[in-house]
Design a protein around this motif. Structure first.
Motif, PDB file in Angstrom:
ATOM      1  N   LEU A   1       7.542   5.349  -5.377  1.00  0.00           N
ATOM      2  CA  LEU A   1       7.885   6.770  -5.451  1.00  0.00           C
ATOM      3  C   LEU A   1       8.987   7.021  -6.479  1.00  0.00           C
ATOM      4  N   LEU A   2       9.886   6.081  -6.616  1.00  0.00           N
ATOM      5  CA  LEU A   2      10.948   6.197  -7.612  1.00  0.00           C
ATOM      6  C   LEU A   2      10.349   6.333  -9.012  1.00  0.00           C
ATOM      7  N   GLY A   3       9.289   5.576  -9.259  1.00  0.00           N
ATOM      8  CA  GLY A   3       8.613   5.655 -10.551  1.00  0.00           C
ATOM      9  C   GLY A   3       7.788   6.913 -10.697  1.00  0.00           C
ATOM     10  N   ILE A   4       7.110   7.335  -9.634  1.00  0.00           N
ATOM     11  CA  ILE A   4       6.288   8.545  -9.689  1.00  0.00           C
ATOM     12  C   ILE A   4       7.130   9.759 -10.040  1.00  0.00           C
ATOM     13  N   LEU A   5       8.340   9.813  -9.507  1.00  0.00           N
ATOM     14  CA  LEU A   5       9.237  10.934  -9.775  1.00  0.00           C
ATOM     15  C   LEU A   5       9.926  10.824 -11.130  1.00  0.00           C
ATOM     16  N   GLY A   6       9.649   9.735 -11.864  1.00  0.00           N
ATOM     17  CA  GLY A   6      10.213   9.571 -13.188  1.00  0.00           C
ATOM     18  C   GLY A   6      11.666   9.142 -13.199  1.00  0.00           C
ATOM     19  N   ILE A   7      12.156   8.644 -12.071  1.00  0.00           N
ATOM     20  CA  ILE A   7      13.555   8.228 -11.981  1.00  0.00           C
ATOM     21  C   ILE A   7      13.741   6.838 -12.563  1.00  0.00           C
ATOM     22  N   LYS A   8      12.876   5.908 -12.158  1.00  0.00           N
ATOM     23  CA  LYS A   8      12.987   4.533 -12.658  1.00  0.00           C
ATOM     24  C   LYS A   8      11.736   3.747 -12.304  1.00  0.00           C
ATOM     25  N   LYS A   9      11.272   2.953 -13.233  1.00  0.00           N
ATOM     26  CA  LYS A   9      10.162   2.051 -12.978  1.00  0.00           C
ATOM     27  C   LYS A   9      10.707   0.786 -12.329  1.00  0.00           C
ATOM     28  N   VAL A  10      10.234   0.478 -11.144  1.00  0.00           N
ATOM     29  CA  VAL A  10      10.674  -0.706 -10.402  1.00  0.00           C
ATOM     30  C   VAL A  10       9.536  -1.717 -10.387  1.00  0.00           C
ATOM     31  N   ILE A  11       9.817  -2.932 -10.819  1.00  0.00           N
ATOM     32  CA  ILE A  11       8.809  -3.991 -10.807  1.00  0.00           C
ATOM     33  C   ILE A  11       8.678  -4.547  -9.390  1.00  0.00           C
ATOM     34  N   ILE A  12       7.453  -4.633  -8.901  1.00  0.00           N
ATOM     35  CA  ILE A  12       7.185  -5.168  -7.561  1.00  0.00           C
ATOM     36  C   ILE A  12       6.455  -6.498  -7.705  1.00  0.00           C
ATOM     37  N   ILE A  13       7.058  -7.545  -7.167  1.00  0.00           N
ATOM     38  CA  ILE A  13       6.440  -8.873  -7.165  1.00  0.00           C
ATOM     39  C   ILE A  13       6.164  -9.269  -5.716  1.00  0.00           C
ATOM     40  N   TYR A  14       4.912  -9.481  -5.430  1.00  0.00           N
ATOM     41  CA  TYR A  14       4.513  -9.876  -4.071  1.00  0.00           C
ATOM     42  C   TYR A  14       3.997 -11.309  -4.108  1.00  0.00           C
ATOM     43  N   VAL A  15       4.576 -12.158  -3.289  1.00  0.00           N
ATOM     44  CA  VAL A  15       4.146 -13.554  -3.185  1.00  0.00           C
ATOM     45  C   VAL A  15       3.575 -13.765  -1.791  1.00  0.00           C
ATOM     46  N   GLU A  16       2.266 -13.975  -1.706  1.00  0.00           N
ATOM     47  CA  GLU A  16       1.655 -14.162  -0.394  1.00  0.00           C
ATOM     48  C   GLU A  16       2.127 -15.468   0.235  1.00  0.00           C
ATOM     49  N   SER A  17       2.334 -15.427   1.534  1.00  0.00           N
ATOM     50  CA  SER A  17       2.845 -16.590   2.253  1.00  0.00           C
ATOM     51  C   SER A  17       1.936 -17.804   2.095  1.00  0.00           C
ATOM     52  N   ILE A  18       2.529 -18.978   2.084  1.00  0.00           N
ATOM     53  CA  ILE A  18       1.785 -20.229   1.950  1.00  0.00           C
ATOM     54  C   ILE A  18       0.793 -20.437   3.092  1.00  0.00           C
ATOM     55  N   CYS A  19       1.060 -19.812   4.223  1.00  0.00           N
ATOM     56  CA  CYS A  19       0.178 -19.998   5.389  1.00  0.00           C
ATOM     57  C   CYS A  19      -1.105 -19.181   5.262  1.00  0.00           C
ATOM     58  N   ARG A  20      -1.164 -18.291   4.289  1.00  0.00           N
ATOM     59  CA  ARG A  20      -2.366 -17.505   4.072  1.00  0.00           C
ATOM     60  C   ARG A  20      -3.273 -18.244   3.101  1.00  0.00           C
ATOM     61  N   VAL A  21      -4.279 -18.913   3.654  1.00  0.00           N
ATOM     62  CA  VAL A  21      -5.142 -19.794   2.862  1.00  0.00           C
ATOM     63  C   VAL A  21      -6.410 -19.082   2.409  1.00  0.00           C
ATOM     64  N   GLU A  22      -7.060 -18.350   3.308  1.00  0.00           N
ATOM     65  CA  GLU A  22      -8.340 -17.737   2.995  1.00  0.00           C
ATOM     66  C   GLU A  22      -8.310 -16.215   2.982  1.00  0.00           C
ATOM     67  N   ASN A  23      -7.361 -15.621   3.711  1.00  0.00           N
ATOM     68  CA  ASN A  23      -7.291 -14.172   3.797  1.00  0.00           C
ATOM     69  C   ASN A  23      -5.858 -13.691   3.596  1.00  0.00           C
ATOM     70  N   LEU A  24      -5.719 -12.493   3.060  1.00  0.00           N
ATOM     71  CA  LEU A  24      -4.401 -11.911   2.865  1.00  0.00           C
ATOM     72  C   LEU A  24      -3.865 -11.341   4.170  1.00  0.00           C
ATOM     73  N   SER A  25      -2.560 -11.276   4.256  1.00  0.00           N
ATOM     74  CA  SER A  25      -1.928 -10.591   5.376  1.00  0.00           C
ATOM     75  C   SER A  25      -2.173  -9.094   5.236  1.00  0.00           C
ATOM     76  N   LEU A  26      -1.866  -8.324   6.280  1.00  0.00           N
ATOM     77  CA  LEU A  26      -2.037  -6.876   6.207  1.00  0.00           C
ATOM     78  C   LEU A  26      -1.167  -6.296   5.095  1.00  0.00           C
ATOM     79  N   SER A  27       0.072  -6.760   5.004  1.00  0.00           N
ATOM     80  CA  SER A  27       0.954  -6.289   3.926  1.00  0.00           C
ATOM     81  C   SER A  27       0.361  -6.627   2.561  1.00  0.00           C
TER      82      SER A  27
END
Length: 220
Positions: free
Chosen positions: A162-188
């Motif tokens: 939302l910060l980026g949508i409003l033109g305030i600042k572009k925030v880089i989002i890095i998501y690292v899926e947990s090592i325990c997730r082998v075949e399917n992603l978590s809900l997050s």
């Protein structure tokens, strides 16, 4: 009756225009890159979402590989998380011995979703968590959000987008899926797969299923 119908049609058109503008802006924000290089134009302010159990352990291992250019670190955790803070303080004391430039802060927000909580009720608790995330994100304006799966990361990342949508600042989002997730992603992971700038998985099976993801092998 005709006048009411015209007003209703006009309201519908305005709503569609607003939705179109919002989605267009969202698409532009998600496609935008970052030209900021750590240590070149100053340090990066990092939001790190901690979670109970193994999530915090994994995220701290990731942070341990980052330089002092990634500082200060703002840890965000659920207010019901009783274990993560001790781990974080111990980790940061260790980093502090390496360099005094490492700074950190701890913030608590309501938990987005409890274990075994129903999906319907989790919508309301996530919105509540978002209301606490928004002022924190808008005040601190992070450069980077680093997360790995706890439910709390969803409202935090939503605030960053939302910060980026409003033109305030572009925030880089890095998501690292947990090592325990082998075949399917978590809900997050299934949610943030569409909004993260870099989506990292630790098993080749997930890379095959989710082409946008980046497979680097085991990194925690």
């Amino acid at each position: 009756m005709l006048k009411f119908g015209i007003q209703l049609l006009l309201a519908a058109v305005i709503l569609l225009v607003l939705i179109f503008v919002f989605l267009t802006r969202l698409l532009l924000v998600l496609r935008a890159g970052s030209t900021h290089k750590p240590g070149k134009t100053g340090p990066l302010t990092v939001f790190t979402v901690a979670g109970s159990g193994g999530h915090t352990t994994e995220i701290l291992r990731l942070l341990g590989s980052l330089s002092q250019s990634y500082s200060p670190t703002h840890y965000i955790m659920a207010d019901s998380d009783k274990m993560s803070e001790d781990k974080i303080c111990s980790f940061e004391r260790s980093r502090g011995k390496q360099s005094s430039k490492f700074q950190y802060f701890i913030h608590r927000i309501p938990r987005s979703r409890e274990v075994r909580q129903s999906w319907s009720s989790s919508v309301l608790t996530t919105l509540r968590s978002l209301l606490y995330s928004l002022p924190l994100t808008f005040r601190l304006k992070p450069d980077l959000v680093l997360c790995n799966g706890p439910g709390t990361c969803v409202p935090v990342c939503a605030s960053a987008v939302l910060l980026g949508i409003l033109g305030i600042k572009k925030v880089i989002i890095i998501y690292v899926e947990s090592i325990c997730r082998v075949e399917n992603l978590s809900l997050s992971g299934r949610i943030l797969y569409h909004f993260s700038d870099y989506f990292i998985v630790q098993w080749p099976v997930l890379k095959e299923k989710y082409p946008k993801s980046v497979y680097l092998g085991r990194i925690v």
